[in-house]
Design a protein around this motif. Sequence first.
Motif, PDB file in Angstrom:
ATOM      1  N   VAL A 233      43.834  41.292  39.563  1.00 16.72           N
ATOM      2  CA  VAL A 233      45.176  41.516  39.987  1.00 16.72           C
ATOM      3  C   VAL A 233      46.200  41.132  39.028  1.00 16.72           C
ATOM      4  O   VAL A 233      47.315  41.239  39.027  1.00 16.72           O
ATOM      5  CB  VAL A 233      45.154  40.486  41.129  1.00 16.72           C
ATOM      6  CG1 VAL A 233      44.271  41.132  42.395  1.00 16.72           C
ATOM      7  CG2 VAL A 233      44.724  39.081  40.697  1.00 16.72           C
ATOM      8  N   ASP A 234      45.650  40.363  37.927  1.00 17.05           N
ATOM      9  CA  ASP A 234      46.563  39.949  36.957  1.00 17.05           C
ATOM     10  C   ASP A 234      45.863  40.522  35.516  1.00 17.05           C
ATOM     11  O   ASP A 234      44.811  40.710  35.413  1.00 17.05           O
ATOM     12  CB  ASP A 234      46.956  38.436  36.952  1.00 17.05           C
ATOM     13  CG  ASP A 234      45.927  37.567  36.930  1.00 17.05           C
ATOM     14  OD1 ASP A 234      44.788  37.983  36.449  1.00 17.05           O
ATOM     15  OD2 ASP A 234      45.985  36.499  37.644  1.00 17.05           O
ATOM     16  N   ILE A 235      46.593  40.089  34.357  1.00 15.61           N
ATOM     17  CA  ILE A 235      46.308  40.405  32.985  1.00 15.61           C
ATOM     18  C   ILE A 235      44.870  39.869  32.958  1.00 15.61           C
ATOM     19  O   ILE A 235      43.710  40.309  32.292  1.00 15.61           O
ATOM     20  CB  ILE A 235      47.256  40.093  31.804  1.00 15.61           C
ATOM     21  CG1 ILE A 235      48.242  40.973  32.163  1.00 15.61           C
ATOM     22  CG2 ILE A 235      46.555  40.051  30.736  1.00 15.61           C
ATOM     23  CD1 ILE A 235      48.182  42.433  31.984  1.00 15.61           C
ATOM     24  N   ALA A 236      44.673  38.299  33.061  1.00 12.45           N
ATOM     25  CA  ALA A 236      43.541  37.632  32.701  1.00 12.45           C
ATOM     26  C   ALA A 236      42.197  38.130  33.413  1.00 12.45           C
ATOM     27  O   ALA A 236      41.279  38.237  32.989  1.00 12.45           O
ATOM     28  CB  ALA A 236      43.620  36.292  33.248  1.00 12.45           C
ATOM     29  N   SER A 237      42.591  38.471  34.866  1.00 20.01           N
ATOM     30  CA  SER A 237      41.334  38.903  35.751  1.00 20.01           C
ATOM     31  C   SER A 237      41.095  40.377  35.425  1.00 20.01           C
ATOM     32  O   SER A 237      39.827  40.661  35.182  1.00 20.01           O
ATOM     33  CB  SER A 237      41.653  38.803  37.027  1.00 20.01           C
ATOM     34  OG  SER A 237      42.589  39.699  37.743  1.00 20.01           O
ATOM     35  N   ARG A 238      41.909  41.218  34.911  1.00 12.73           N
ATOM     36  CA  ARG A 238      41.566  42.473  34.557  1.00 12.73           C
ATOM     37  C   ARG A 238      40.814  42.485  33.114  1.00 12.73           C
ATOM     38  O   ARG A 238      39.949  43.385  32.951  1.00 12.73           O
ATOM     39  CB  ARG A 238      42.901  43.439  34.432  1.00 12.73           C
ATOM     40  CG  ARG A 238      43.605  43.599  35.403  1.00 12.73           C
ATOM     41  CD  ARG A 238      44.915  44.400  35.307  1.00 12.73           C
ATOM     42  NE  ARG A 238      45.265  44.848  36.493  1.00 12.73           N
ATOM     43  CZ  ARG A 238      46.831  44.852  36.713  1.00 12.73           C
ATOM     44  NH1 ARG A 238      47.553  44.958  35.715  1.00 12.73           N
ATOM     45  NH2 ARG A 238      46.946  45.222  38.129  1.00 12.73           N
ATOM     46  N   ARG A 239      41.122  41.701  32.471  1.00 13.75           N
ATOM     47  CA  ARG A 239      40.281  41.571  30.997  1.00 13.75           C
ATOM     48  C   ARG A 239      38.959  40.988  31.211  1.00 13.75           C
ATOM     49  O   ARG A 239      37.901  41.539  30.783  1.00 13.75           O
ATOM     50  CB  ARG A 239      41.102  40.503  30.224  1.00 13.75           C
ATOM     51  CG  ARG A 239      42.086  41.167  29.409  1.00 13.75           C
ATOM     52  CD  ARG A 239      42.849  40.330  28.236  1.00 13.75           C
ATOM     53  NE  ARG A 239      43.807  40.926  27.792  1.00 13.75           N
ATOM     54  CZ  ARG A 239      44.991  40.286  27.036  1.00 13.75           C
ATOM     55  NH1 ARG A 239      44.928  38.825  27.109  1.00 13.75           N
ATOM     56  NH2 ARG A 239      45.683  41.167  26.524  1.00 13.75           N
ATOM     57  N   ARG A 240      38.707  40.088  32.227  1.00 14.98           N
ATOM     58  CA  ARG A 240      37.757  39.729  32.627  1.00 14.98           C
ATOM     59  C   ARG A 240      36.707  40.556  33.107  1.00 14.98           C
ATOM     60  O   ARG A 240      35.466  40.743  33.038  1.00 14.98           O
ATOM     61  CB  ARG A 240      37.791  38.327  33.691  1.00 14.98           C
ATOM     62  CG  ARG A 240      36.559  37.401  33.800  1.00 14.98           C
ATOM     63  CD  ARG A 240      36.827  36.192  34.332  1.00 14.98           C
ATOM     64  NE  ARG A 240      37.537  36.453  35.638  1.00 14.98           N
ATOM     65  CZ  ARG A 240      38.888  36.115  35.872  1.00 14.98           C
ATOM     66  NH1 ARG A 240      39.425  35.571  34.680  1.00 14.98           N
ATOM     67  NH2 ARG A 240      39.595  36.187  36.934  1.00 14.98           N
ATOM     68  N   LYS A 241      37.428  41.484  34.209  1.00  9.87           N
ATOM     69  CA  LYS A 241      36.757  42.514  34.870  1.00  9.87           C
ATOM     70  C   LYS A 241      36.208  43.757  33.791  1.00  9.87           C
ATOM     71  O   LYS A 241      35.087  44.318  34.138  1.00  9.87           O
ATOM     72  CB  LYS A 241      37.533  43.078  36.088  1.00  9.87           C
ATOM     73  CG  LYS A 241      37.745  42.136  36.963  1.00  9.87           C
ATOM     74  CD  LYS A 241      36.953  41.873  38.109  1.00  9.87           C
ATOM     75  CE  LYS A 241      37.395  40.774  38.929  1.00  9.87           C
ATOM     76  NZ  LYS A 241      36.481  40.610  40.143  1.00  9.87           N
TER      77      LYS A 241
END
Length: 76
Positions: free
Chosen positions: A64-72
Motif C-alpha cells: 500500500v505504500d513504498i516501503a511495503s511495496r519494496r518488501r513485497k
Amino acid sequence: MDKRLQRLRAADRISAPTIIQALLPTMTQQRGDRLLGQDAALTAGFGRTATGRQLAVLGVDRGVDIASRRRKNGEH
C-alpha cells in the motif's frame, strides 16, 4: 497511461488480503512453495465462507505504500 492501468496501480484500490478476509474470516494461510520459500506478495489458503462453502484462494498483494511495496517485491 491507459485508464485501466491507472486503476490497477491506484494506491487506494482494495487489496487481495482485505477481500479474502471478508470472504473467509477463518482462513488457514499457506506459506512457502517448498522450493524457493515464502513470497511476501502472495496470499494463499483454505477456508469456509459464512454459508459453509469451502474455498481455496490465491491473491496478490503488492503493498500500500513504498516501503511495503519494496518488501513485497523482495527489496529489503
